[in-house]
Design a protein around this motif. Structure first.
Motif, short mmCIF file in Angstrom:
data_model
loop_
_atom_site.label_atom_id
_atom_site.label_comp_id
_atom_site.label_asym_id
_atom_site.label_seq_id
_atom_site.Cartn_x
_atom_site.Cartn_y
_atom_site.Cartn_z
N PRO A 1 -39.46 -38.13 31.90
CA PRO A 1 -40.35 -38.65 32.40
C PRO A 1 -40.67 -40.58 32.73
N ARG A 2 -39.32 -40.64 33.12
CA ARG A 2 -38.42 -41.29 33.56
C ARG A 2 -38.57 -41.10 34.88
N ILE A 3 -39.01 -40.07 35.47
CA ILE A 3 -39.55 -40.18 37.52
C ILE A 3 -40.56 -40.25 37.31
N ASP A 4 -40.96 -40.77 37.91
CA ASP A 4 -42.43 -41.45 38.98
C ASP A 4 -42.55 -40.62 39.14
N ALA A 5 -42.42 -40.50 40.55
CA ALA A 5 -42.62 -39.36 41.88
C ALA A 5 -40.96 -38.79 42.06
N VAL A 6 -41.23 -38.18 42.73
CA VAL A 6 -40.18 -36.93 43.37
C VAL A 6 -40.49 -36.12 44.70
N ASP A 7 -39.94 -36.49 45.35
CA ASP A 7 -40.57 -35.36 46.64
C ASP A 7 -39.18 -34.33 46.86
N VAL A 8 -39.55 -33.33 46.95
CA VAL A 8 -38.72 -32.04 47.13
C VAL A 8 -38.92 -31.87 48.84
N VAL A 9 -37.52 -31.65 49.14
CA VAL A 9 -37.65 -31.06 50.76
C VAL A 9 -36.80 -30.58 50.64
N ARG A 10 -37.25 -29.02 51.90
CA ARG A 10 -35.86 -28.83 52.96
C ARG A 10 -35.44 -29.18 53.83
#
Length: 265
Positions: A105-114
């Protein structure tokens, strides 16, 4: 002995001798123009499918993490569960993002990229606490959206404590009944966000008595009556000017920014 051949008869013989082979040749050319491109597309598609899914080349070999501050890269990697060894094209990036926000829950946003041909990058933005709620010797961190996202044993420096001092008076009871605790916490967050930077750094406690009765306790023992979260920008400007004009004051009231007040006690 055959008689003389007329012009009409010679034309008919030429048409008979040249007609069917010419039609066959045209048909063969049309067939080649259609079938050969189709075969090429099929072969190309099969090769591309094998390259993306069946070959050992375009597969996940390493996963990188960036943007962590409190969390460790190991925690993010464990929660992400990226399938190392799987085809790059088959990695469910949306699913990884959802899983990370759910598990951490500490993560506000995340971007997963190849990162072709072998890498997956996890770019993380952590929530930042703007208020702390003390509970049982620990501290619940509250972010700018009013989300209570983590409990820590040690209070982060420079983050004010939130104190819900809801009295049993008529206005406080009505405020709690109407807005609820969560709404009052969000109101306190709005006040914390509106504070001038210097005041925010010096604020030790933000006290909520009701929706329109919020005050600050500063490090030097000074008290600021802020009122509700409305007109936050105007109150911030007024407080900055008031503290400069009455530097020796101990009590400031900007609940009505057009009619501020200060006193020595």
């Amino acid at each position: 002995m055959a008689g003389p051949t007329t012009t009409a008869e010679r034309g008919e013989r030429r048409q008979e001798s040249s007609g069917p082979p010419l039609v066959r040749r045209l048909r063969n050319r049309r067939f080649r123009r259609i079938v050969i491109p189709v075969l090429a597309v099929v072969l190309l598609g099969s090769g591309s499918g094998w390259l993306l899914y069946g070959s050992p080349w375009l597969r996940v070999r390493h996963v990188s993490v960036s943007g962590t501050a409190v969390l460790t890269p190991g925690q993010v990697l464990a929660a992400a569960g990226v399938p190392v060894g799987a085809p790059m094209v088959s990695v469910d990036t949306d699913g990884i993002e959802v899983r990370l926000r759910r598990e951490l829950p500490r993560i506000d946003a995340v971007d997963v990229v190849r990162s072709w041909p072998h890498g997956i990058g996890l770019k993380v933005v952590e929530r930042t606490p703007v208020l702390l709620i003390e509970k049982g010797g620990n501290f619940i961190e509250v972010d700018k959206g009013g989300v209570r996202f983590a409990t820590v044993s040690r209070a982060p420096e420079g983050v004010p404590a939130l104190e819900l001092s809801l009295s049993r008076s008529g206005s406080a009871t009505a405020s709690l009944r109407r807005f609820g605790t969560d709404r009052l916490v969000r109101e306190a967050v709005e006040v914390a966000r509106a504070l001038p930077a210097a005041v925010r750094r010096d604020t030790r406690t933000l006290k909520v008595r009701s929706y329109d009765d919020i005050s600050l306790e500063l490090g030097g023992g000074q008290v600021v009556e802020w009122g509700s979260s409305e007109n936050g920008a105007a109150k911030a400007r007024t407080l900055t000017a008031l503290m400069k004009a009455a530097s020796g004051a101990r009590h400031f009231d900007v609940s009505v920014p057009t009619a501020p007040a200060s006193s020595a006690s």
